[in-house]
Design a protein around this motif. Sequence first.
Motif, PDB file in Angstrom:
ATOM      1  N   ASN A  35      -8.288  23.972-101.737  1.00  6.98           N
ATOM      2  CA  ASN A  35      -8.174  24.283-100.302  1.00  6.98           C
ATOM      3  C   ASN A  35      -7.217  25.425-100.032  1.00  6.98           C
ATOM      4  N   TRP A  36      -7.123  26.338-100.938  1.00  2.00           N
ATOM      5  CA  TRP A  36      -6.155  27.427-100.852  1.00  2.00           C
ATOM      6  C   TRP A  36      -6.884  28.683-100.384  1.00  2.00           C
ATOM      7  N   PHE A  37      -6.645  29.067 -99.133  1.00  2.00           N
ATOM      8  CA  PHE A  37      -7.317  30.252 -98.592  1.00  2.00           C
ATOM      9  C   PHE A  37      -6.247  31.218 -98.105  1.00  2.00           C
ATOM     10  N   ARG A  38      -5.820  32.138 -98.972  1.00  2.15           N
ATOM     11  CA  ARG A  38      -4.762  33.062 -98.548  1.00  2.15           C
ATOM     12  C   ARG A  38      -5.239  33.917 -97.378  1.00  2.15           C
ATOM     13  N   TRP A  39      -4.314  34.240 -96.470  1.00  2.00           N
ATOM     14  CA  TRP A  39      -4.645  35.055 -95.303  1.00  2.00           C
ATOM     15  C   TRP A  39      -4.587  36.530 -95.704  1.00  2.00           C
ATOM     16  N   ASN A  40      -5.164  37.382 -94.857  1.00  2.00           N
ATOM     17  CA  ASN A  40      -4.985  38.806 -95.085  1.00  2.00           C
ATOM     18  C   ASN A  40      -3.581  39.198 -94.629  1.00  2.00           C
ATOM     19  N   LYS A  77      -2.589  39.918-101.711  1.00  2.00           N
ATOM     20  CA  LYS A  77      -2.263  41.304-102.055  1.00  2.00           C
ATOM     21  C   LYS A  77      -2.987  41.596-103.354  1.00  2.00           C
ATOM     22  N   PRO A  78      -3.597  42.758-103.477  1.00  2.97           N
ATOM     23  CA  PRO A  78      -4.375  43.035-104.689  1.00  2.97           C
ATOM     24  C   PRO A  78      -3.540  42.943-105.965  1.00  2.97           C
ATOM     25  N   PHE A  79      -2.241  43.160-105.837  1.00  2.04           N
ATOM     26  CA  PHE A  79      -1.397  43.168-107.045  1.00  2.04           C
ATOM     27  C   PHE A  79      -0.639  41.842-107.242  1.00  2.04           C
ATOM     28  N   VAL A  80      -0.927  40.843-106.399  1.00  2.00           N
ATOM     29  CA  VAL A  80      -0.309  39.520-106.591  1.00  2.00           C
ATOM     30  C   VAL A  80      -1.440  38.540-106.907  1.00  2.00           C
ATOM     31  N   SER A  81      -1.463  38.026-108.157  1.00  2.00           N
ATOM     32  CA  SER A  81      -2.601  37.168-108.523  1.00  2.00           C
ATOM     33  C   SER A  81      -2.450  35.777-107.917  1.00  2.00           C
ATOM     34  N   GLU A  82      -3.555  35.049-107.906  1.00  2.00           N
ATOM     35  CA  GLU A  82      -3.540  33.713-107.321  1.00  2.00           C
ATOM     36  C   GLU A  82      -2.687  32.801-108.199  1.00  2.00           C
ATOM     37  N   PRO A  83      -2.004  31.814-107.616  1.00  2.00           N
ATOM     38  CA  PRO A  83      -1.146  30.952-108.435  1.00  2.00           C
ATOM     39  C   PRO A  83      -1.964  30.120-109.416  1.00  2.00           C
ATOM     40  N   HIS A 132       4.918  33.022-111.670  1.00  2.00           N
ATOM     41  CA  HIS A 132       3.976  33.870-110.917  1.00  2.00           C
ATOM     42  C   HIS A 132       4.658  34.305-109.622  1.00  2.00           C
ATOM     43  N   GLN A 133       3.921  35.030-108.797  1.00  2.00           N
ATOM     44  CA  GLN A 133       4.502  35.514-107.540  1.00  2.00           C
ATOM     45  C   GLN A 133       3.654  35.086-106.350  1.00  2.00           C
ATOM     46  N   HIS A 134       4.293  35.064-105.191  1.00  2.00           N
ATOM     47  CA  HIS A 134       3.574  34.837-103.935  1.00  2.00           C
ATOM     48  C   HIS A 134       3.933  35.958-102.981  1.00  2.00           C
ATOM     49  N   CYS A 135       2.995  36.267-102.097  1.00  2.00           N
ATOM     50  CA  CYS A 135       3.313  37.146-100.980  1.00  2.00           C
ATOM     51  C   CYS A 135       3.193  36.297 -99.720  1.00  2.00           C
ATOM     52  N   MET A 136       4.164  36.426 -98.837  1.00  2.00           N
ATOM     53  CA  MET A 136       4.189  35.574 -97.643  1.00  2.00           C
ATOM     54  C   MET A 136       4.501  36.389 -96.399  1.00  2.00           C
ATOM     55  N   ASP A 137       3.728  36.144 -95.329  1.00  2.00           N
ATOM     56  CA  ASP A 137       4.051  36.722 -94.020  1.00  2.00           C
ATOM     57  C   ASP A 137       4.822  35.687 -93.213  1.00  2.00           C
TER      58      ASP A 137
END
Length: 262
Positions: free
Chosen positions: A214-219, A202-208, A249-254
Amino acid sequence: MNKRKALGYTQQTLADKLNVSFQAVSKWENGTNYPEMEMLPMIASVLDTSIDSLLGYKPFMVSDYDKRYDTADYYWGITPNNLCYEIMKLRPPIKPLKVLDIGCGEGKDAVFLARNGYIVTAFDLSEAGIEKGKKLAEKWNTHVDFFKADITDFRATKYYDIIFSSGVFHMIKPEIRKEITANLKECTNKNGIHAINVFVEKPFVSEPPDKDANWFRWNSGELFMLYYDWKLHKTEEIIFDCNSGGIPHQHCMDIMIAERVK
Ligand SMILES: C[S@@+](CC[C@H](N)C(=O)[O-])C[C@H]1O[C@@H](n2cnc3c(N)ncnc32)[C@H](O)[C@@H]1O
């Protein structure tokens, strides 16, 4: 062959790019012949991989998770993920149901499901995690078929009723996601379910701050789209606080539960 398929190349496409016959490519893939040494750099370049990887060489590596799991305590605790309860509601273990837990960590969810009567197979890249999973299963006098594997290379060959994965799919590079999920979908019995969560961008959630290489966040929504042809029981997106690495920090998760209907 996995690399070629992930790029959507036929044997002929690859042969054309390398200026060889498709029969030559076929022989390399079925192991009846091997490419000349001097061709390896070109093959690696066309397949967007390394010569080490072409030769099947994997450096011995103690993963970051091996270090995290090298303690008496359970790094992720032993409380099962909420998705396990949702699985039990949707598919109660009133008949033998086969579960695959992908990236099972120290086995808390795999062991919980086994204790509740499911037939559970589980794998993780971390040997230390698997050993702790085995101990946990022993403690509860239950059995999980644990093994070590890399989600990137693993292709299911057996059929499952439930495929579960929590906090792991971000290890899958974008270019092989479709192929990996297609394999898992194919190896699921009719009316079987997948319960999966994945970190999304998410554009407003920065990377941890403690993210590894090997961290590839999904869309956002990408996981749900791959299941467009399944019945979606749950599609949820959450943002939550995290303190891993000692920096808040924050995470976004589906989060998704999907059912194979046909
Ligand atoms: C955030 S932890 C989640 C563990 C477990 N699913 C849980 O929720 O307790 C991520 C797990 O993915 C595993 N992992 C990382 N890369 C992997 C890979 N390429 N193949 C399989 N497992 C991997 C790690 O060893 C770790 O146990």
